[in-house]
Design a protein around this motif. Sequence first.
Motif, mmCIF file in Angstrom:
data_model
loop_
_atom_site.group_PDB
_atom_site.id
_atom_site.type_symbol
_atom_site.label_atom_id
_atom_site.label_comp_id
_atom_site.label_asym_id
_atom_site.label_seq_id
_atom_site.Cartn_x
_atom_site.Cartn_y
_atom_site.Cartn_z
ATOM 1 N N ASP A 183 0.832 -1.209 0.000
ATOM 2 C CA ASP A 183 0.000 0.000 0.000
ATOM 3 C C ASP A 183 0.865 1.256 0.000
ATOM 4 O OD1 ASP A 183 -2.216 -1.597 0.041
ATOM 5 O OD2 ASP A 183 -2.585 -1.405 2.189
ATOM 6 N N ARG A 184 1.937 1.229 0.793
ATOM 7 C CA ARG A 184 2.801 2.409 0.861
ATOM 8 C C ARG A 184 3.486 2.665 -0.476
ATOM 9 N NH1 ARG A 184 5.331 5.933 4.090
ATOM 10 N NH2 ARG A 184 7.510 6.446 3.683
ATOM 11 N N MET A 185 3.964 1.601 -1.115
ATOM 12 C CA MET A 185 4.637 1.762 -2.406
ATOM 13 C C MET A 185 3.658 2.272 -3.458
ATOM 14 S SD MET A 185 6.902 -1.751 -2.263
ATOM 15 C CE MET A 185 8.140 -1.444 -3.518
ATOM 16 N N SER A 186 2.439 1.772 -3.432
ATOM 17 C CA SER A 186 1.428 2.256 -4.381
ATOM 18 C C SER A 186 1.117 3.725 -4.141
ATOM 19 C CB SER A 186 0.156 1.416 -4.255
ATOM 20 O OG SER A 186 0.399 0.056 -4.558
ATOM 21 N N ASP A 187 1.077 4.127 -2.867
ATOM 22 C CA ASP A 187 0.777 5.523 -2.541
ATOM 23 C C ASP A 187 1.815 6.478 -3.113
ATOM 24 O OD1 ASP A 187 -1.498 4.783 -1.206
ATOM 25 O OD2 ASP A 187 -0.606 4.868 0.797
ATOM 26 N N VAL A 188 3.065 6.016 -3.202
ATOM 27 C CA VAL A 188 4.116 6.879 -3.760
ATOM 28 C C VAL A 188 3.741 7.292 -5.179
ATOM 29 C CG1 VAL A 188 6.531 6.985 -4.476
ATOM 30 C CG2 VAL A 188 5.908 5.843 -2.334
ATOM 31 N N PHE A 189 3.234 6.361 -5.968
ATOM 32 C CA PHE A 189 2.919 6.652 -7.367
ATOM 33 C C PHE A 189 1.546 7.316 -7.515
ATOM 34 C CE2 PHE A 189 6.065 3.299 -7.387
ATOM 35 C CZ PHE A 189 6.987 3.798 -8.290
ATOM 36 N N VAL A 190 0.619 6.970 -6.639
ATOM 37 C CA VAL A 190 -0.678 7.658 -6.671
ATOM 38 C C VAL A 190 -0.479 9.142 -6.399
ATOM 39 C CG1 VAL A 190 -2.904 7.866 -5.505
ATOM 40 C CG2 VAL A 190 -2.017 5.599 -6.068
ATOM 41 N N VAL B 57 -0.597 6.317 -20.611
ATOM 42 C CA VAL B 57 -0.813 5.373 -19.516
ATOM 43 C C VAL B 57 0.273 5.582 -18.460
ATOM 44 C CG1 VAL B 57 -0.723 2.940 -18.866
ATOM 45 C CG2 VAL B 57 -2.009 3.639 -20.893
ATOM 46 N N TYR B 58 -0.157 5.760 -17.232
ATOM 47 C CA TYR B 58 0.741 5.828 -16.079
ATOM 48 C C TYR B 58 0.141 4.899 -15.015
ATOM 49 C CZ TYR B 58 2.976 10.029 -18.042
ATOM 50 O OH TYR B 58 3.655 10.918 -18.854
ATOM 51 N N VAL B 59 0.645 3.691 -14.914
ATOM 52 C CA VAL B 59 0.062 2.729 -13.983
ATOM 53 C C VAL B 59 1.163 2.073 -13.152
ATOM 54 C CG1 VAL B 59 -1.965 2.206 -15.388
ATOM 55 C CG2 VAL B 59 0.112 0.854 -15.685
ATOM 56 N N VAL B 60 0.798 1.685 -11.934
ATOM 57 C CA VAL B 60 1.645 0.881 -11.076
ATOM 58 C C VAL B 60 0.864 -0.389 -10.758
ATOM 59 C CG1 VAL B 60 0.848 2.039 -8.965
ATOM 60 C CG2 VAL B 60 3.024 0.819 -8.962
ATOM 61 N N MET C 262 1.860 10.880 -7.359
ATOM 62 C CA MET C 262 2.402 11.493 -8.580
ATOM 63 C C MET C 262 1.386 11.498 -9.710
ATOM 64 S SD MET C 262 6.394 10.248 -8.707
ATOM 65 C CE MET C 262 6.024 8.528 -9.059
ATOM 66 N N GLY C 263 0.169 11.044 -9.435
ATOM 67 C CA GLY C 263 -0.877 11.058 -10.445
ATOM 68 C C GLY C 263 -1.035 9.762 -11.204
ATOM 69 N N TRP C 264 -0.330 8.707 -10.799
ATOM 70 C CA TRP C 264 -0.454 7.427 -11.464
ATOM 71 C C TRP C 264 -1.718 6.703 -10.979
ATOM 72 C CZ3 TRP C 264 4.593 4.429 -12.771
ATOM 73 C CH2 TRP C 264 5.586 5.326 -13.195
ATOM 74 N N GLU C 265 -2.088 5.640 -11.686
ATOM 75 C CA GLU C 265 -3.199 4.793 -11.287
ATOM 76 C C GLU C 265 -2.682 3.433 -10.839
ATOM 77 O OE1 GLU C 265 -6.924 4.976 -13.791
ATOM 78 O OE2 GLU C 265 -5.475 5.801 -15.218
ATOM 79 N N VAL C 266 -3.416 2.798 -9.934
ATOM 80 C CA VAL C 266 -3.104 1.437 -9.509
ATOM 81 C C VAL C 266 -3.920 0.479 -10.369
ATOM 82 C CG1 VAL C 266 -3.154 -0.234 -7.618
ATOM 83 C CG2 VAL C 266 -2.588 2.162 -7.159
#
Length: 370
Positions: A131-138, A205-208, A140-144
């Motif tokens: 969750d923490r790693m995903s939050d880093v990219f969210v 596309v900007y996804v993690v 920045m405007g990325w999507e999970v």
Amino acid sequence: MPGPDDHPAAEPVSPLDAEQVERLVQQALAAVAAAGSTAELKTARLAHTGDRSPLALANRAIGTLPGSERKEAGQRVGQARARVNQAVAAREDEVVAAELEARLVAEAVDVTLPTALAPVGAVHPITALMDRMSDVFVSMGWEVAEGPELEAEWLNFDALNFVPDHPARSTADTLFVEPLEHQTLLRTHTSPVQVRSLLTRELPVYVVCPGKVYRADEYDATHLPVFHQIEGLVVDKGITLAHLRGTLEHFARVMFGEGIRTRMRPNYFPFTEPSAEVDLECFVCHGASVGDPDAPCRTCSSEGWIEWGGCGVVNPRVLAACGVDSEVYTGFAFGMGIDRTLMFRNNAADLRDMVEGDVRFSRSLTGTAR
């Protein structure tokens, strides 16, 4: 506190001696007033109102007096004993009330507080770190993005430019699901989620893509047949390797703190070209152990760097397989092991601790994983 035996019957007492009787009463009243508990009060009562108390002995002595003197002596001693008994009764009410009040204060329970009806568990450190790693990219405007763990072979391999005879496609490395002619498998990485994102989303596309992956690996301290990865994909106009480098450096700083350094070493992956391995500067020795036999570092084996994951510019063949014009769009991709990142961040020595279900492990690492 005096006891019954502390007042011997041999003490000379004259029932007709008003001063002597008053002195005994005052002694009794003082002892009763000094009693601070029911136990102390019981001792005082026995000492001053019991059968062997001075006033009781004086009362017995009345019978030895001439008849003309008995009435006056009896009234004097009787009134004295009554005063003591009344003082004992009054003090008993006070002591009992005080002890009850103290007990109520000591045993007070706030009935408005929540009650734990079951043992408290903990978020698993892998879940917390994911969750923490995903939050880093969210941020920045990325999507999970997420996808199925049972995946088609085309999405897991063919679309990612794996040739038919690539070693990763053998049953020695990949867990295929019967019947084999259906060409389904337990995904070996989360890259199929990237392919699905390119097939279903509008560009850019900007996804993690975090998730669970499967390999035909041994179960030991450094390998698990089921582990976790997080992969990132960017496809947009004008994307270069410099964007990838900046993204990974920011990601590393958030995960391991300011001052952490990264480096990229040339490598080969079918789905990226050029490709690189990402290394982290050893966060234990910070490279000081390199070439110093007197200060070896077990974390990095005195190499100064620790392998973190793979990355690179998206191979044009992958873009073409997903219907993206590689003459207009470029992109980058990367992937890291979440389990390994947790080991780096918390100095966990054995990957098996993460899957054996011991809640003490989860409680000890969840706070730092978050």
